[in-house]
Design an enzyme around this catalytic site. Structure first.
Site, PDB file in Angstrom:
ATOM      1  N   GLY A   8       0.463  -1.281  -0.132  1.00 32.14           N
ATOM      2  CA  GLY A   8      -0.635   0.117  -0.207  1.00 32.14           C
ATOM      3  C   GLY A   8       0.997   1.299   0.118  1.00 32.14           C
ATOM      4  O   GLY A   8       0.771   2.365   0.598  1.00 32.14           O
ATOM      5  N   SER A  10       1.757   3.502  -2.929  1.00 36.38           N
ATOM      6  CA  SER A  10       0.881   4.441  -3.525  1.00 36.38           C
ATOM      7  C   SER A  10      -0.056   5.732  -3.531  1.00 36.38           C
ATOM      8  O   SER A  10       0.181   6.401  -3.366  1.00 36.38           O
ATOM      9  CB  SER A  10       0.112   3.841  -4.455  1.00 36.38           C
ATOM     10  OG  SER A  10      -0.697   3.326  -4.208  1.00 36.38           O
ATOM     11  N   ASP A  59      -2.482  -7.764  -5.028  1.00 37.58           N
ATOM     12  CA  ASP A  59      -4.277  -7.452  -4.138  1.00 37.58           C
ATOM     13  C   ASP A  59      -3.351  -8.471  -3.327  1.00 37.58           C
ATOM     14  O   ASP A  59      -3.549  -9.603  -3.031  1.00 37.58           O
ATOM     15  CB  ASP A  59      -5.024  -7.859  -4.313  1.00 37.58           C
ATOM     16  CG  ASP A  59      -6.827  -8.379  -3.792  1.00 37.58           C
ATOM     17  OD1 ASP A  59      -5.940  -7.788  -2.336  1.00 37.58           O
ATOM     18  OD2 ASP A  59      -6.944  -7.855  -4.263  1.00 37.58           O
ATOM     19  N   VAL A  60      -3.229  -7.266  -1.753  1.00 37.90           N
ATOM     20  CA  VAL A  60      -2.408  -8.376  -0.708  1.00 37.90           C
ATOM     21  C   VAL A  60      -3.699  -9.509   0.643  1.00 37.90           C
ATOM     22  O   VAL A  60      -3.117 -10.481   0.452  1.00 37.90           O
ATOM     23  CB  VAL A  60      -2.626  -8.106   0.510  1.00 37.90           C
ATOM     24  CG1 VAL A  60      -0.605  -6.432  -0.060  1.00 37.90           C
ATOM     25  CG2 VAL A  60      -3.316  -6.414   0.847  1.00 37.90           C
ATOM     26  N   TYR A 153     -12.803  -4.169  11.416  1.00 34.85           N
ATOM     27  CA  TYR A 153     -11.911  -3.245  11.440  1.00 34.85           C
ATOM     28  C   TYR A 153     -11.034  -3.547  12.816  1.00 34.85           C
ATOM     29  O   TYR A 153      -9.350  -3.433  12.508  1.00 34.85           O
ATOM     30  CB  TYR A 153     -12.001  -2.013  10.719  1.00 34.85           C
ATOM     31  CG  TYR A 153     -10.825  -0.734  11.122  1.00 34.85           C
ATOM     32  CD1 TYR A 153      -9.979  -1.346   9.505  1.00 34.85           C
ATOM     33  CD2 TYR A 153     -10.116  -0.140  11.623  1.00 34.85           C
ATOM     34  CE1 TYR A 153      -8.423  -0.435   9.468  1.00 34.85           C
ATOM     35  CE2 TYR A 153      -8.883   0.472  11.885  1.00 34.85           C
ATOM     36  CZ  TYR A 153      -8.464   0.448   9.932  1.00 34.85           C
ATOM     37  OH  TYR A 153      -7.528   1.238  10.000  1.00 34.85           O
ATOM     38  N   ALA A 155     -11.384  -5.846  14.815  1.00 37.60           N
ATOM     39  CA  ALA A 155     -11.392  -7.092  14.924  1.00 37.60           C
ATOM     40  C   ALA A 155      -9.709  -7.594  13.945  1.00 37.60           C
ATOM     41  O   ALA A 155      -9.346  -8.074  14.455  1.00 37.60           O
ATOM     42  CB  ALA A 155     -12.100  -7.659  13.859  1.00 37.60           C
ATOM     43  N   ALA A 156      -9.794  -6.969  12.482  1.00 37.46           N
ATOM     44  CA  ALA A 156      -8.446  -7.015  11.619  1.00 37.46           C
ATOM     45  C   ALA A 156      -7.851  -6.448  12.732  1.00 37.46           C
ATOM     46  O   ALA A 156      -6.363  -7.350  12.724  1.00 37.46           O
ATOM     47  CB  ALA A 156      -8.991  -6.490  10.263  1.00 37.46           C
ATOM     48  N   LYS A 157      -7.280  -5.490  13.278  1.00 37.41           N
ATOM     49  CA  LYS A 157      -6.255  -4.864  13.267  1.00 37.41           C
ATOM     50  C   LYS A 157      -5.818  -5.052  15.034  1.00 37.41           C
ATOM     51  O   LYS A 157      -4.308  -5.276  15.564  1.00 37.41           O
ATOM     52  CB  LYS A 157      -6.051  -3.488  13.703  1.00 37.41           C
ATOM     53  CG  LYS A 157      -7.194  -2.552  12.326  1.00 37.41           C
ATOM     54  CD  LYS A 157      -5.456  -2.834  11.455  1.00 37.41           C
ATOM     55  CE  LYS A 157      -5.626  -1.848  10.222  1.00 37.41           C
ATOM     56  NZ  LYS A 157      -3.959  -2.190   9.617  1.00 37.41           N
TER      57      LYS A 157
END
Ligand code: NDP
Length: 242
Positions: A8, A10, A59-60, A153, A155-157
């Site tokens: 990411g 860019s 695409d990660v 978000y 939960a992901a972080k």
């Protein structure tokens, strides 16, 4: 040559990290998903400052695409290895849980958390065999405190911070450090539409942060000066959560 892969890169925080690490002598692999013009701008800014880099789009959230791109780069450069990985690419799709669609939950988990698995696995082996590596993931205040509208978000972080601590214990003996940085509100396109005037009243330093202020902490964690720090999550949030 020291190589840093910044996902990411860019735009926003990733771009600032890429520029800062390039200024510290790293050749930067500039990952992005689709915004080629912005990624080329990042590369041009690196080159204008006397640094070097190249574009590496993938695409990660896509397990196969990550494997193809990273092992492809590694096979094309058998004498080099990626010694710094910054897992920065991320998205948010805020919604109260009651209204949240399955895709809103899943896409945020895939981009912000599964990406840690997708990307990190492919840089680990060379780091471990060279007994040197830095893995730095961009988490969030939301992953520490939870914020309303961000069950996906947060939960992901939060998962990213936990994965950081687990991997740090797996690879510490091989002198690979694994850390996270948890920004608060940082001025990038990701906070477009937020009420900055109201939100900044809640921040002890009374302003949003800059991407460069996050990049400075990432650069420190990438440096030799941070060789004895691993499994940590450092907040960069103007005092919101300390
Ligand atoms: P931006 O929206 O400004 O930039 C997002 C970057 O991620 C772009 O380079 C984008 O590429 C890339 N990206 C998004 N999805 C993918 C994907 N699937 N594969 C590859 N690249 C992808 O975000 P920020 O700079 O603000 O955020 C960077 C990180 O910091 C994120 O992880 C975010 O969660 C975290 N963060 C940000 C905060 C803030 O206040 N801004 C606060 C706390 C954490 P492209 O240009 O091709 O779309």
């Amino acid at each position: 040559m020291n190589i840093a892969l910044v996902t990411g890169a860019s735009r926003g925080i990733g771009r600032a990290i890429a520029l800062t690490l390039a200024g510290n002598g790293y050749h930067i692999l500039i990952n992005y998903q689709s915004n080629t013009a912005a990624a080329e701008d990042t590369l041009a800014a690196i080159c204008a400052a006397g640094g070097s880099g190249e574009l590496l789009p993938f695409d990660v959230s896509d397990t196969q695409a990550c494997e193809q791109a990273i092992t492809g780069w590694q096979n094309a450069h058998p004498d080099l290895y990626i010694d710094v990985l910054v897992n920065n690419a991320g998205i948010r799709r805020d919604e109260l849980l009651f209204w949240m669609k399955p895709d809103q939950f899943e896409s945020v988990l895939r981009t912000n958390l599964f990406s840690f698995y997708n990307v990190t696995r492919h840089v680990l082996t060379p780091m471990v065999s060279h007994k040197h590596g830095r893995i730095i993931s961009i988490a969030s205040l939301s992953g520490l405190t939870g914020l309303p509208g961000q069950c996906n978000y947060a939960a992901a972080k939060g998962g990213l911070i936990a994965a950081t601590k687990a991997l740090a214990k797996e690879v510490g003996k091989r002198r690979v450090t694994v850390n996270a940085v948890a920004p608060g509100f940082i001025l990038t396109e990701m906070v477009d539409g937020m009420n900055e005037a109201e939100l900044k009243k809640t921040i002890p330093l009374n302003r949003f942060g800059t991407a460069e202020e996050v990049a400075a902490v990432v650069a420190f964690l990438a440096s030799e000066g941070a060789a004895y720090i691993t499994g940590e999550c450092i907040s960069v949030n103007g005092g919101l959560y300390t």
